[in-house]
Design a protein around this motif. Sequence first.
Motif, PDB file in Angstrom:
ATOM      1  N   LYS A 186       5.035   2.915   1.824  1.00 34.03           N
ATOM      2  CA  LYS A 186       5.318   3.282   0.473  1.00 34.03           C
ATOM      3  C   LYS A 186       5.012   4.891   0.858  1.00 34.03           C
ATOM      4  CE  LYS A 186       4.584   2.284  -3.941  1.00 34.03           C
ATOM      5  NZ  LYS A 186       4.798   1.283  -4.062  1.00 34.03           N
ATOM      6  N   PHE A 187       5.822   5.840   0.609  1.00 34.13           N
ATOM      7  CA  PHE A 187       5.612   6.977  -0.229  1.00 34.13           C
ATOM      8  C   PHE A 187       5.906   7.967  -2.091  1.00 34.13           C
ATOM      9  CE2 PHE A 187       5.377   7.486   4.845  1.00 34.13           C
ATOM     10  CZ  PHE A 187       4.364   7.974   4.772  1.00 34.13           C
ATOM     11  N   VAL A 188       5.386   8.148  -2.266  1.00 30.16           N
ATOM     12  CA  VAL A 188       5.499   8.742  -3.887  1.00 30.16           C
ATOM     13  C   VAL A 188       5.397   9.896  -3.643  1.00 30.16           C
ATOM     14  CG1 VAL A 188       4.118   8.485  -6.030  1.00 30.16           C
ATOM     15  CG2 VAL A 188       4.222   6.188  -4.696  1.00 30.16           C
ATOM     16  N   ASP A 189       6.335  10.560  -3.978  1.00 28.44           N
ATOM     17  CA  ASP A 189       6.050  12.509  -4.533  1.00 28.44           C
ATOM     18  C   ASP A 189       5.459  12.534  -5.499  1.00 28.44           C
ATOM     19  OD1 ASP A 189       6.744  15.098  -4.688  1.00 28.44           O
ATOM     20  OD2 ASP A 189       8.816  14.920  -4.663  1.00 28.44           O
ATOM     21  N   ILE A 190       4.182  13.213  -5.703  1.00 24.98           N
ATOM     22  CA  ILE A 190       3.812  13.414  -6.745  1.00 24.98           C
ATOM     23  C   ILE A 190       3.861  14.845  -7.485  1.00 24.98           C
ATOM     24  CG2 ILE A 190       1.809  13.365  -8.491  1.00 24.98           C
ATOM     25  CD1 ILE A 190       0.808  11.479  -6.550  1.00 24.98           C
ATOM     26  N   LEU A 200       0.935  -1.718   0.249  1.00 24.96           N
ATOM     27  CA  LEU A 200       0.104  -0.131   0.075  1.00 24.96           C
ATOM     28  C   LEU A 200       1.190   1.219  -0.213  1.00 24.96           C
ATOM     29  CD1 LEU A 200      -2.743  -1.335   2.531  1.00 24.96           C
ATOM     30  CD2 LEU A 200      -2.237  -1.576  -0.018  1.00 24.96           C
ATOM     31  N   SER A 201       0.691   1.899  -0.486  1.00 24.77           N
ATOM     32  CA  SER A 201       0.837   4.106  -1.299  1.00 24.77           C
ATOM     33  C   SER A 201       0.327   4.920  -0.496  1.00 24.77           C
ATOM     34  CB  SER A 201       2.066   3.377  -2.388  1.00 24.77           C
ATOM     35  OG  SER A 201       0.757   3.839  -3.261  1.00 24.77           O
ATOM     36  N   CYS A 202       1.313   5.618  -0.017  1.00 22.03           N
ATOM     37  CA  CYS A 202       0.793   7.003   0.448  1.00 22.03           C
ATOM     38  C   CYS A 202       0.866   7.921  -0.828  1.00 22.03           C
ATOM     39  CB  CYS A 202       1.090   7.324   1.489  1.00 22.03           C
ATOM     40  SG  CYS A 202       0.599   6.344   2.668  1.00 22.03           S
ATOM     41  N   GLY A 203       0.301   8.655  -1.809  1.00 19.03           N
ATOM     42  CA  GLY A 203       0.610   9.883  -2.116  1.00 19.03           C
ATOM     43  C   GLY A 203       0.716  11.334  -1.742  1.00 19.03           C
TER      44      GLY A 203
END
Length: 358
Positions: A77-81, A3-6
Amino acid sequence: MNLSCGIVGLPNVGKSTLFNALLKKQAALAANYPFATVEPNIGIVPVPDNRLNKLAKVIKVFEGLEVLPPLRPATIKFVDIAGLVKGAAKGEGLGNKFLAHVREVDLIINLLRDFEDKEIIKEGGINPKTDYEIVTEELILKDLETVEKTKNVKVNKVKTQEDKKRQEVLEKLYQGLNKGKKARDILLSSELEIVRDLCLLTAKEEIKVFNVGERDERLKERTSKRNRLIICAKMEEDLAGFSEEERQEYLQTAQIKETGLEKFIRVAYEKLNLISFLTAGVIEVRAWTITKGIKAPQAAAVIHTDFEKKFIKVKICNYNDFIDFGGWKKCAEKGKVRFEGKDYEMMKNDVVEFMIGN
């Protein structure tokens, strides 16, 4: 768990600065111009967990080790968008690419600029409220486009009950989105399941994070409020560069139990409905990520996929008992160890050993 955080928001609100703080290094380009981030930066971040060190100390004594066993925290998981601008749903800026990346994450971290700095370009909104409204409007418009296309697809005249229910849900969704509502505020959980395949942006859970200045009094807030966090991304980035001793000294001086970043990671983990069970041994002391409500065999599969099929039972001790009494043997003597079967629902403070067959 994958699972991930945007991390989303308008350009120059501090997304890449926050991302760098999370990874404790200069992983993303933090620049003073729009769209410094084009392709998303992705990082796996440990979840703060004070239980591991205490467990390791117990294992060291219990096993007669010279040093503490390695610690393996749970991760997220982190995603820098890339930054969004007004009109993104129609392709403005990096709109289509931005929204496609948002679709791939499980939790939206809506980062809102709430600091003054004449040296940093301000794009789009005027204040956090309007920033949030711009981002939310674009997500709603994109969902509306998705629903409209789906709703208008020709279907056979003879429909199953499932087809009819889906059409009813789509119509309800269409009407609500047109009124500026988010999917998760329009539909019941059971209805959201019916349209899960659409991957609606506004069906995702979110956390509002206000990025404030280093001297902002709100940084003294100890708890989050209604999915709202206060953080200073620049300060957290600086703190991430400290040694552990320096960081602890700073926290003690400021009388803070945890940094804004630690609170931020923990809240994101909980918002994704995740918990972690624990294993403690000579090889390692580890927190394993599972979804809340998962049964013991499925939890065992997180350690190794074969374990679910070969699962027999699980030996469990509550973390607090494990620490208080000093390990498996003494906990067993005190009647604090139990065995559970396939129907057992895993709990957050479970310290476990799985019994696996051949």
